[in-house]
Design a protein around this motif. Structure first.
Motif, PDB file in Angstrom:
ATOM      1  N   ASN A 112      51.155  41.266  40.799  1.00  0.00           N
ATOM      2  CA  ASN A 112      50.431  42.676  41.334  1.00  0.00           C
ATOM      3  C   ASN A 112      49.298  42.919  40.710  1.00  0.00           C
ATOM      4  N   ALA A 113      48.839  41.844  40.164  1.00  0.00           N
ATOM      5  CA  ALA A 113      47.499  41.947  39.527  1.00  0.00           C
ATOM      6  C   ALA A 113      46.485  42.394  40.511  1.00  0.00           C
ATOM      7  N   GLU A 114      45.489  43.035  40.171  1.00  0.00           N
ATOM      8  CA  GLU A 114      44.190  43.142  40.981  1.00  0.00           C
ATOM      9  C   GLU A 114      42.822  43.264  40.365  1.00  0.00           C
ATOM     10  N   TYR A 115      41.916  42.739  40.859  1.00  0.00           N
ATOM     11  CA  TYR A 115      40.618  42.858  40.314  1.00  0.00           C
ATOM     12  C   TYR A 115      39.926  44.094  40.798  1.00  0.00           C
ATOM     13  N   VAL A 153      33.835  36.820  35.275  1.00  0.00           N
ATOM     14  CA  VAL A 153      34.303  37.591  36.746  1.00  0.00           C
ATOM     15  C   VAL A 153      34.732  36.695  37.582  1.00  0.00           C
ATOM     16  N   VAL A 154      34.409  35.408  37.729  1.00  0.00           N
ATOM     17  CA  VAL A 154      34.913  34.285  38.536  1.00  0.00           C
ATOM     18  C   VAL A 154      36.326  33.799  37.903  1.00  0.00           C
ATOM     19  N   GLU A 155      36.565  33.943  36.543  1.00  0.00           N
ATOM     20  CA  GLU A 155      37.762  33.407  35.848  1.00  0.00           C
ATOM     21  C   GLU A 155      38.674  34.547  35.925  1.00  0.00           C
ATOM     22  N   ALA A 156      38.317  35.772  36.088  1.00  0.00           N
ATOM     23  CA  ALA A 156      39.497  37.013  36.299  1.00  0.00           C
ATOM     24  C   ALA A 156      39.793  37.281  37.638  1.00  0.00           C
ATOM     25  N   ASP A 157      39.015  36.461  38.708  1.00  0.00           N
ATOM     26  CA  ASP A 157      39.517  36.697  40.013  1.00  0.00           C
ATOM     27  C   ASP A 157      40.915  36.448  40.174  1.00  0.00           C
ATOM     28  N   VAL A 158      41.527  37.323  40.640  1.00  0.00           N
ATOM     29  CA  VAL A 158      43.143  37.270  40.741  1.00  0.00           C
ATOM     30  C   VAL A 158      43.490  36.214  41.860  1.00  0.00           C
ATOM     31  N   ALA A 159      42.683  36.023  42.983  1.00  0.00           N
ATOM     32  CA  ALA A 159      43.000  35.158  43.893  1.00  0.00           C
ATOM     33  C   ALA A 159      42.762  33.626  43.408  1.00  0.00           C
ATOM     34  N   PHE A 197      42.341  33.286  31.591  1.00  0.00           N
ATOM     35  CA  PHE A 197      42.748  34.703  31.430  1.00  0.00           C
ATOM     36  C   PHE A 197      43.595  34.823  30.198  1.00  0.00           C
ATOM     37  N   LEU A 198      44.444  33.895  30.101  1.00  0.00           N
ATOM     38  CA  LEU A 198      45.504  33.885  28.908  1.00  0.00           C
ATOM     39  C   LEU A 198      44.839  33.397  27.771  1.00  0.00           C
TER      40      LEU A 198
END
Length: 114
Positions: A11-14, A38-44, A51-52
């Motif tokens: 259910n994560a969203e950026y 920002v690229v690494e945090a992109d949910v898709a 992220f971890l």
């Protein structure tokens, strides 16, 4: 194999800075996770491993900055860096939590009030 963030957190969203967060949410601004782009945090498409690692790295760094007396006593985190090749480091984070167990859920032991 690359795993993406939505595989771990379906259910994560950026959200862009100007977007409204709706519903019950935990929001971590990227500024609070400086090793994450920002690229690494992109949910898709972003790498869940980055992220971890960012969460672990930031957690470790913030706890290490605390005075020893102010650190949690019922939880700890350790980090080990090992060189495993040319220009390759292996970071190992170890989190330890004291928990109160019951048949349905293990919950962290409450920290004493300062």
């Amino acid at each position: 194999m690359k795993i993406i963030l939505s595989q771990l957190f379906p259910n994560a969203e950026y959200k862009e800075a100007a977007e409204e967060v709706t519903g019950d949410s935990v929001v971590l601004p990227l500024v609070d996770i400086p090793v994450l782009s920002v690229v690494e945090a992109d949910v898709a498409t972003g790498q869940a491993s980055e992220f971890l690692r960012g969460i672990c790295e930031q957690s470790y760094n913030q706890i290490e900055k605390m005075d020893i007396a102010a650190r949690p006593t019922n939880m700890s985190i350790a980090k080990n860096n090992t060189t495993i090749g040319v220009d390759i480091m292996r970071y190992t984070f170890t989190f330890v939590f004291d928990v109160v167990t019951d048949p349905t859920l293990a919950t962290p032991v409450a920290e004493p009030n300062a």
